[in-house]
Write a protein that holds these residues in place. Sequence first.
Motif, PDB file in Angstrom:
ATOM      1  N   VAL A   1      -0.820 -30.975 -26.063  1.00 52.02           N
ATOM      2  CA  VAL A   1       0.659 -30.339 -25.630  1.00 52.02           C
ATOM      3  C   VAL A   1       1.208 -31.041 -25.467  1.00 52.02           C
ATOM      4  CG1 VAL A   1       1.404 -28.656 -24.453  1.00 52.02           C
ATOM      5  CG2 VAL A   1      -0.211 -28.166 -26.418  1.00 52.02           C
ATOM      6  N   GLU A   2       1.075 -31.830 -24.177  1.00 46.09           N
ATOM      7  CA  GLU A   2       1.504 -33.166 -23.014  1.00 46.09           C
ATOM      8  C   GLU A   2       2.176 -34.227 -24.495  1.00 46.09           C
ATOM      9  OE1 GLU A   2      -0.397 -33.784 -20.054  1.00 46.09           O
ATOM     10  OE2 GLU A   2      -0.317 -31.361 -19.578  1.00 46.09           O
ATOM     11  N   PHE A   3       1.113 -34.736 -25.172  1.00 45.12           N
ATOM     12  CA  PHE A   3       1.878 -35.589 -25.769  1.00 45.12           C
ATOM     13  C   PHE A   3       3.068 -35.214 -26.858  1.00 45.12           C
ATOM     14  CE2 PHE A   3       1.938 -38.096 -29.822  1.00 45.12           C
ATOM     15  CZ  PHE A   3       2.466 -39.082 -29.295  1.00 45.12           C
ATOM     16  N   LEU A   4       3.051 -34.260 -27.528  1.00 47.46           N
ATOM     17  CA  LEU A   4       4.348 -33.742 -27.864  1.00 47.46           C
ATOM     18  C   LEU A   4       4.978 -33.400 -27.425  1.00 47.46           C
ATOM     19  CD1 LEU A   4       1.903 -31.126 -30.899  1.00 47.46           C
ATOM     20  CD2 LEU A   4       3.513 -33.768 -31.657  1.00 47.46           C
ATOM     21  N   ALA A   5       4.560 -33.011 -26.668  1.00 47.13           N
ATOM     22  CA  ALA A   5       6.505 -32.425 -25.646  1.00 47.13           C
ATOM     23  C   ALA A   5       6.712 -33.714 -25.475  1.00 47.13           C
ATOM     24  CB  ALA A   5       6.090 -31.610 -24.082  1.00 47.13           C
ATOM     25  N   TYR A   6       6.250 -34.972 -25.285  1.00 49.14           N
ATOM     26  CA  TYR A   6       6.696 -36.394 -24.808  1.00 49.14           C
ATOM     27  C   TYR A   6       7.194 -36.769 -26.217  1.00 49.14           C
ATOM     28  CZ  TYR A   6       7.433 -41.490 -23.305  1.00 49.14           C
ATOM     29  OH  TYR A   6       7.689 -42.756 -23.968  1.00 49.14           O
ATOM     30  N   ALA A   7       6.626 -36.576 -26.706  1.00 49.95           N
ATOM     31  CA  ALA A   7       6.713 -36.902 -28.045  1.00 49.95           C
ATOM     32  C   ALA A   7       8.369 -36.617 -29.107  1.00 49.95           C
ATOM     33  CB  ALA A   7       5.982 -37.295 -29.260  1.00 49.95           C
ATOM     34  N   ASN A   8       8.284 -34.881 -28.821  1.00 46.91           N
ATOM     35  CA  ASN A   8       9.660 -34.695 -29.054  1.00 46.91           C
ATOM     36  C   ASN A   8      11.125 -35.093 -28.715  1.00 46.91           C
ATOM     37  OD1 ASN A   8       9.264 -32.659 -31.352  1.00 46.91           O
ATOM     38  ND2 ASN A   8       7.663 -32.489 -30.468  1.00 46.91           N
ATOM     39  N   GLU A   9      10.744 -35.501 -27.287  1.00 42.37           N
ATOM     40  CA  GLU A   9      11.827 -36.032 -26.231  1.00 42.37           C
ATOM     41  C   GLU A   9      12.112 -37.064 -26.694  1.00 42.37           C
ATOM     42  OE1 GLU A   9      11.800 -37.097 -21.633  1.00 42.37           O
ATOM     43  OE2 GLU A   9      11.903 -35.353 -21.864  1.00 42.37           O
ATOM     44  N   VAL A  10      11.117 -38.225 -27.198  1.00 37.47           N
ATOM     45  CA  VAL A  10      11.657 -39.674 -27.629  1.00 37.47           C
ATOM     46  C   VAL A  10      12.122 -40.254 -28.590  1.00 37.47           C
ATOM     47  CG1 VAL A  10      10.708 -40.104 -25.620  1.00 37.47           C
ATOM     48  CG2 VAL A  10       9.448 -40.449 -27.056  1.00 37.47           C
ATOM     49  N   SER A  11      10.947 -39.053 -29.799  1.00 38.32           N
ATOM     50  CA  SER A  11      11.181 -39.910 -31.399  1.00 38.32           C
ATOM     51  C   SER A  11      11.022 -38.440 -32.079  1.00 38.32           C
ATOM     52  CB  SER A  11       9.902 -40.885 -31.415  1.00 38.32           C
ATOM     53  OG  SER A  11       8.547 -39.853 -30.761  1.00 38.32           O
ATOM     54  N   PRO A  12      11.565 -37.454 -32.153  1.00 35.98           N
ATOM     55  CA  PRO A  12      12.025 -36.039 -32.392  1.00 35.98           C
ATOM     56  C   PRO A  12      11.372 -36.349 -33.943  1.00 35.98           C
ATOM     57  CG  PRO A  12      13.926 -35.788 -31.676  1.00 35.98           C
ATOM     58  CD  PRO A  12      13.117 -37.450 -31.049  1.00 35.98           C
ATOM     59  N   LYS A  13      12.160 -37.254 -34.649  1.00 39.96           N
ATOM     60  CA  LYS A  13      11.754 -36.858 -36.104  1.00 39.96           C
ATOM     61  C   LYS A  13      10.593 -37.418 -36.879  1.00 39.96           C
ATOM     62  CE  LYS A  13      13.432 -41.767 -37.412  1.00 39.96           C
ATOM     63  NZ  LYS A  13      14.614 -41.820 -38.378  1.00 39.96           N
ATOM     64  N   TYR A  14       9.718 -37.893 -35.641  1.00 41.01           N
ATOM     65  CA  TYR A  14       8.455 -38.493 -36.149  1.00 41.01           C
ATOM     66  C   TYR A  14       7.748 -37.779 -35.364  1.00 41.01           C
ATOM     67  CZ  TYR A  14      10.807 -43.052 -36.609  1.00 41.01           C
ATOM     68  OH  TYR A  14      11.328 -43.764 -37.815  1.00 41.01           O
ATOM     69  N   VAL A  15       7.036 -36.338 -34.997  1.00 38.99           N
ATOM     70  CA  VAL A  15       6.866 -35.650 -34.486  1.00 38.99           C
ATOM     71  C   VAL A  15       7.481 -34.258 -35.253  1.00 38.99           C
ATOM     72  CG1 VAL A  15       5.560 -36.900 -32.992  1.00 38.99           C
ATOM     73  CG2 VAL A  15       7.299 -35.964 -32.624  1.00 38.99           C
ATOM     74  N   PRO A  16       5.826 -33.365 -35.352  1.00 38.24           N
ATOM     75  CA  PRO A  16       6.350 -31.723 -35.711  1.00 38.24           C
ATOM     76  C   PRO A  16       6.280 -31.234 -33.815  1.00 38.24           C
ATOM     77  CG  PRO A  16       3.712 -32.008 -35.476  1.00 38.24           C
ATOM     78  CD  PRO A  16       4.535 -32.994 -35.456  1.00 38.24           C
ATOM     79  N   HIS A  17       7.331 -30.135 -34.187  1.00 39.27           N
ATOM     80  CA  HIS A  17       8.177 -29.715 -32.892  1.00 39.27           C
ATOM     81  C   HIS A  17       7.127 -28.661 -33.086  1.00 39.27           C
ATOM     82  CE1 HIS A  17      10.801 -27.171 -31.329  1.00 39.27           C
ATOM     83  NE2 HIS A  17      10.699 -26.197 -31.404  1.00 39.27           N
ATOM     84  N   LEU A  18       6.830 -28.618 -31.507  1.00 40.03           N
ATOM     85  CA  LEU A  18       5.397 -27.346 -31.250  1.00 40.03           C
ATOM     86  C   LEU A  18       6.593 -26.578 -30.812  1.00 40.03           C
ATOM     87  CD1 LEU A  18       3.314 -27.273 -29.533  1.00 40.03           C
ATOM     88  CD2 LEU A  18       3.823 -27.913 -27.534  1.00 40.03           C
ATOM     89  N   ILE A  19       6.769 -24.862 -31.762  1.00 39.76           N
ATOM     90  CA  ILE A  19       6.686 -24.207 -31.712  1.00 39.76           C
ATOM     91  C   ILE A  19       5.701 -22.644 -30.893  1.00 39.76           C
ATOM     92  CG2 ILE A  19       7.245 -21.759 -32.946  1.00 39.76           C
ATOM     93  CD1 ILE A  19       7.040 -23.907 -35.620  1.00 39.76           C
ATOM     94  N   HIS A  20       4.827 -22.902 -29.905  1.00 43.61           N
ATOM     95  CA  HIS A  20       4.186 -21.621 -29.704  1.00 43.61           C
ATOM     96  C   HIS A  20       2.840 -22.968 -29.274  1.00 43.61           C
ATOM     97  CE1 HIS A  20       3.818 -17.814 -27.620  1.00 43.61           C
ATOM     98  NE2 HIS A  20       2.386 -18.134 -27.840  1.00 43.61           N
ATOM     99  N   VAL A  21       2.266 -22.175 -27.491  1.00 46.74           N
ATOM    100  CA  VAL A  21       0.852 -22.806 -27.245  1.00 46.74           C
ATOM    101  C   VAL A  21       0.120 -21.575 -26.821  1.00 46.74           C
ATOM    102  CG1 VAL A  21      -0.255 -24.104 -25.844  1.00 46.74           C
ATOM    103  CG2 VAL A  21       2.145 -24.884 -26.369  1.00 46.74           C
ATOM    104  N   ASP A  22      -0.439 -21.263 -27.570  1.00 51.89           N
ATOM    105  CA  ASP A  22      -1.839 -19.971 -26.850  1.00 51.89           C
ATOM    106  C   ASP A  22      -2.591 -20.328 -26.546  1.00 51.89           C
ATOM    107  OD1 ASP A  22      -2.735 -17.758 -27.377  1.00 51.89           O
ATOM    108  OD2 ASP A  22      -2.326 -17.081 -29.052  1.00 51.89           O
ATOM    109  N   TYR A  23      -2.863 -20.246 -24.744  1.00 53.06           N
ATOM    110  CA  TYR A  23      -3.954 -20.311 -24.404  1.00 53.06           C
ATOM    111  C   TYR A  23      -4.807 -19.599 -24.700  1.00 53.06           C
ATOM    112  CZ  TYR A  23      -0.420 -24.564 -22.438  1.00 53.06           C
ATOM    113  OH  TYR A  23       0.279 -25.077 -22.154  1.00 53.06           O
TER     114      TYR A  23
END
Length: 169
Positions: free
Chosen positions: A62-84
């Motif tokens: 989750v943390e990696f995807l949040a970061y990757a979506n900020e710096v390289s959004p076209k290369y990673v899936p969009h994180l829609i929801h986290v169900d803890y």
Amino acid sequence: VSQSRYPRHWAQELGTSEESLIQLRGGINNRVYRCSEGNAQWVIKGYLAVEKGHRDCMQAEVEFLAYANEVSPKYVPHLIHVDYEHRCVVLGHIEGKTFLEGEVPSPEDIEAAVDFFRMLNATCKAARQHIKFDAAEGFLRLTDHIENIRKRLSRMGTDHLPQEAKKPA
């Protein structure tokens, strides 16, 4: 929703039918499903409970995807929801293709991989703001990345590639 029912629960929440659920190959620490409605597709990824003294693979991702979506959004899936509660995440689906053994990546594919790597490693400050949990191969120092890559490359050959693809690969 029990751990075994989370894919059906999230397929329903996304407005898709249970029949659209397809289990994909996942890692040893998760189960991965794809569901769809019309042209829209999502990925539902469920994680095992965290054992005491072990790292939380879900939180690291989750943390990696949040970061990757900020710096390289076209290369990673969009994180829609986290169900803890049910230890799963819902992601946008990115269409891709698996390289078959012996298949040569195109120069464009190699350049995209290099661009992604550069974007992820452009600033340690931004990475440290997002990433608190280390991934299995997560490094915030370039020298650690390079050493890990050297170890991986020593296990992987490029002899099967054409000469012009060896250096970029």
